[in-house]
Design a protein around this motif. Structure first.
Motif, PDB file in Angstrom:
ATOM      1  N   ALA A 169      47.128   0.535 -21.470  1.00 21.11           N
ATOM      2  CA  ALA A 169      47.723   1.765 -21.911  1.00 21.11           C
ATOM      3  C   ALA A 169      48.353   2.267 -20.749  1.00 21.11           C
ATOM      4  N   ALA A 170      49.563   3.197 -20.868  1.00 20.40           N
ATOM      5  CA  ALA A 170      50.128   3.867 -19.679  1.00 20.40           C
ATOM      6  C   ALA A 170      50.480   5.601 -20.565  1.00 20.40           C
ATOM      7  N   TYR A 171      49.606   6.417 -19.925  1.00 20.67           N
ATOM      8  CA  TYR A 171      49.318   7.682 -20.503  1.00 20.67           C
ATOM      9  C   TYR A 171      50.550   8.503 -19.871  1.00 20.67           C
TER      10      TYR A 171
ATOM     11  N   THR B  32      52.680  -1.173 -12.683  1.00 18.56           N
ATOM     12  CA  THR B  32      51.674  -0.681 -12.049  1.00 18.56           C
ATOM     13  C   THR B  32      51.019   0.395 -12.738  1.00 18.56           C
ATOM     14  N   HIS B  33      51.508   0.803 -13.812  1.00 21.92           N
ATOM     15  CA  HIS B  33      51.146   1.954 -14.542  1.00 21.92           C
ATOM     16  C   HIS B  33      50.241   1.796 -15.690  1.00 21.92           C
ATOM     17  N   PHE B  34      50.088   0.527 -16.063  1.00 23.91           N
ATOM     18  CA  PHE B  34      49.286   0.087 -17.085  1.00 23.91           C
ATOM     19  C   PHE B  34      47.670  -0.084 -16.851  1.00 23.91           C
ATOM     20  N   GLY B  35      46.787   0.396 -17.452  1.00 24.48           N
ATOM     21  CA  GLY B  35      45.507   0.268 -17.465  1.00 24.48           C
ATOM     22  C   GLY B  35      44.536  -0.138 -18.690  1.00 24.48           C
TER      23      GLY B  35
ATOM     24  N   SER C  39      51.091   1.855 -25.598  1.00 21.52           N
ATOM     25  CA  SER C  39      50.135   1.017 -25.698  1.00 21.52           C
ATOM     26  C   SER C  39      50.638  -0.551 -25.608  1.00 21.52           C
ATOM     27  N   LYS C  40      50.165  -1.392 -24.676  1.00 18.45           N
ATOM     28  CA  LYS C  40      50.777  -2.615 -24.578  1.00 18.45           C
ATOM     29  C   LYS C  40      49.770  -3.693 -24.904  1.00 18.45           C
ATOM     30  N   LEU C  41      50.502  -4.536 -25.596  1.00 18.79           N
ATOM     31  CA  LEU C  41      49.575  -5.751 -26.269  1.00 18.79           C
ATOM     32  C   LEU C  41      50.368  -6.911 -25.834  1.00 18.79           C
TER      33      LEU C  41
ATOM     34  N   GLU D 269      38.612   0.825 -21.270  1.00 15.49           N
ATOM     35  CA  GLU D 269      37.837   1.642 -20.372  1.00 15.49           C
ATOM     36  C   GLU D 269      38.001   3.145 -20.661  1.00 15.49           C
ATOM     37  N   VAL D 270      39.232   3.393 -21.054  1.00 16.53           N
ATOM     38  CA  VAL D 270      39.454   4.876 -21.275  1.00 16.53           C
ATOM     39  C   VAL D 270      38.826   5.204 -22.679  1.00 16.53           C
ATOM     40  N   GLU D 271      38.871   4.294 -23.673  1.00 14.97           N
ATOM     41  CA  GLU D 271      37.716   4.552 -24.635  1.00 14.97           C
ATOM     42  C   GLU D 271      36.384   4.781 -24.384  1.00 14.97           C
TER      43      GLU D 271
END
Length: 398
Positions: free
Chosen positions: A256-258, A223-226, A298-300, A230-232
């Motif tokens: 990404a989870a910051y 639930t923590h990765f978005g 960073s997740k791919l 959109e962030v960029e």
């Protein structure tokens, strides 16, 4: 001259052209050249006449005259496809192979794809590409041999010289930093930096297993990765003339989870990853009020591809520490392609074109953080930070 006289002259020119073509088809090349040359001397030669004259000279075996004839066309129309092809072929026949390569290369720019062209034209252009490829290979082999005579060794000599040779011979492209928002002059164009410049990388890598232990429950919760894109996009909105250039196979593929975002710790994730953040103590993180530093996982996903793109600022460098790396994951910066290895960090210039792909069957996760460019002085870092903070805080008067 009367209108009737002009018509008679035009008719005579047409007759000379027809006679020249008949002689050319009959193999009477001397007569063909004479007929076409008479039109040239009358000042009435157009592209078709110069092409016909070049063909007659070629058939007669006078390649130098052929070059002169076709050059008249290129002086007026440098992008004439037929003329470029004729001149390139004639230069090869004359032994001027290096000069010919420029015309073959221009042809490839003029016609990058032969699909849809008439078969005869497509075949001619295909032959030209093959000839050009052989010439480039010949040049490459010759230059390689010559510099080896001078002491060059591919494995032991200067990497920079080796790259210059590869770029000159077409084995590699020339990539330069192209930041999308802010350019700091006179910084070097280096794809991957020598890790010896960054002594703190050892402590970061040493914490790999601690980081993975903090990452896994976060990853499993899901639930923590978005979406990273959109962030960029939000970042790009703060810069005049910039835009989101990243493209990914799907926005859900690159997330990404910051832990730190825009210089602020992100609760509750930051509190859940104390060992990850502690490993960055002593790292010269980029610091800009309202914008940096940032630290993220960073997740791919499997099959995802991040298309070639460039970053925003060349006053910083980007660091990757691979944490979860299935087989088949690679990363390219400029001409260099590398495979991620768990616990093996690297530092690169993201304003040089780069891309990433996960061709494996598992999820790839890397820790990403930015550092100040090591060639900036303390004063320069301070002033860059002030400048970019001002960009962030500016609100135009409406």
């Amino acid at each position: 001259m009367t209108a009737k006289g002009f018509a008679m002259n035009a008719a005579a020119m047409e007759a000379a052209g027809n006679a020249g073509m008949q002689a050319l088809r009959a193999g009477d090349f001397a007569t063909a050249i004479a007929k076409f040359q008479s039109i040239v001397e009358a000042g009435a030669a157009d592209t078709a006449v110069w092409l016909a004259l070049s063909m007659a000279y070629q058939a007669a075996g006078d390649r130098q005259a052929e070059v002169s004839a076709v050059t008249h066309i290129l002086d007026q129309d440098p992008d004439n496809i037929r003329a470029n092809l004729i001149k390139a072929d004639a230069l090869v026949a004359l032994g001027h192979r290096r000069a010919a390569m420029g015309f073959y290369a221009h042809l490839e720019v003029l016609v990058p794809d032969t699909q849809g062209l008439p078969p005869q034209i497509a075949a001619e252009l295909k032959r030209a590409r093959e000839t050009h490829a052989k010439l480039k290979q010949g040049l490459s082999d010759y230059l390689q041999a010559e510099v080896e005579k001078a002491g060059f060794h591919p494995a032991r000599s200067s990497r920079r010289f080796r790259d210059s040779l590869d770029i000159l011979t077409g084995r590699k492209q020339r990539y330069v930093p192209t930041p999308r928002a802010y350019f700091f002059p006179e910084l070097p164009a280096i794809e991957f930096y020598d890790r010896a410049r960054f002594a703190w990388l050892d402590q970061v890598e040493a914490a790999t297993e601690d980081m993975v232990s903090e990452l896994m429950p976060i990853l499993e919760e899901g639930t923590h990765f978005g979406p990273y894109i959109e962030v960029e996009a939000e970042k790009s909105a703060h810069f005049v003339g910039s835009g989101t250039k990243e493209a990914v196979s799907s926005v859900e593929d690159w997330t990404a989870a910051y832990l730190i975002r825009d210089g602020k710790r992100q609760s509750p994730l930051a509190e859940r990853c104390p060992k990850t953040l502690a490993a960055l103590d002593g790292v010269p993180l980029e610091a800009i009020e309202g914008r940096a530093p940032f630290v993220l996982f960073s997740k791919l996903t499997p099959g995802a591809w991040i298309a070639p793109h460039t970053g925003f600022l060349n006053s910083r460098l980007v660091c990757h520490l691979p944490l979860l790396v299935p087989d088949g994951c690679w990363f390219r910066v400029g001409n260099q392609v590398r495979l991620w290895e768990r616990g093996k960090a690297w530092v690169f210039d993201d304003t040089i074109e780069h891309e990433a792909r996960n061709q494996g069957t598992g999820t790839r996760v890397v820790l990403i953080f930015n550092i100040w460019h090591p060639d900036l002085t303390e004063e320069e870092r301070h002033l860059v930070a002030a400048l970019l903070a001002a960009v962030e805080s500016f609100e135009p008067v409406t």
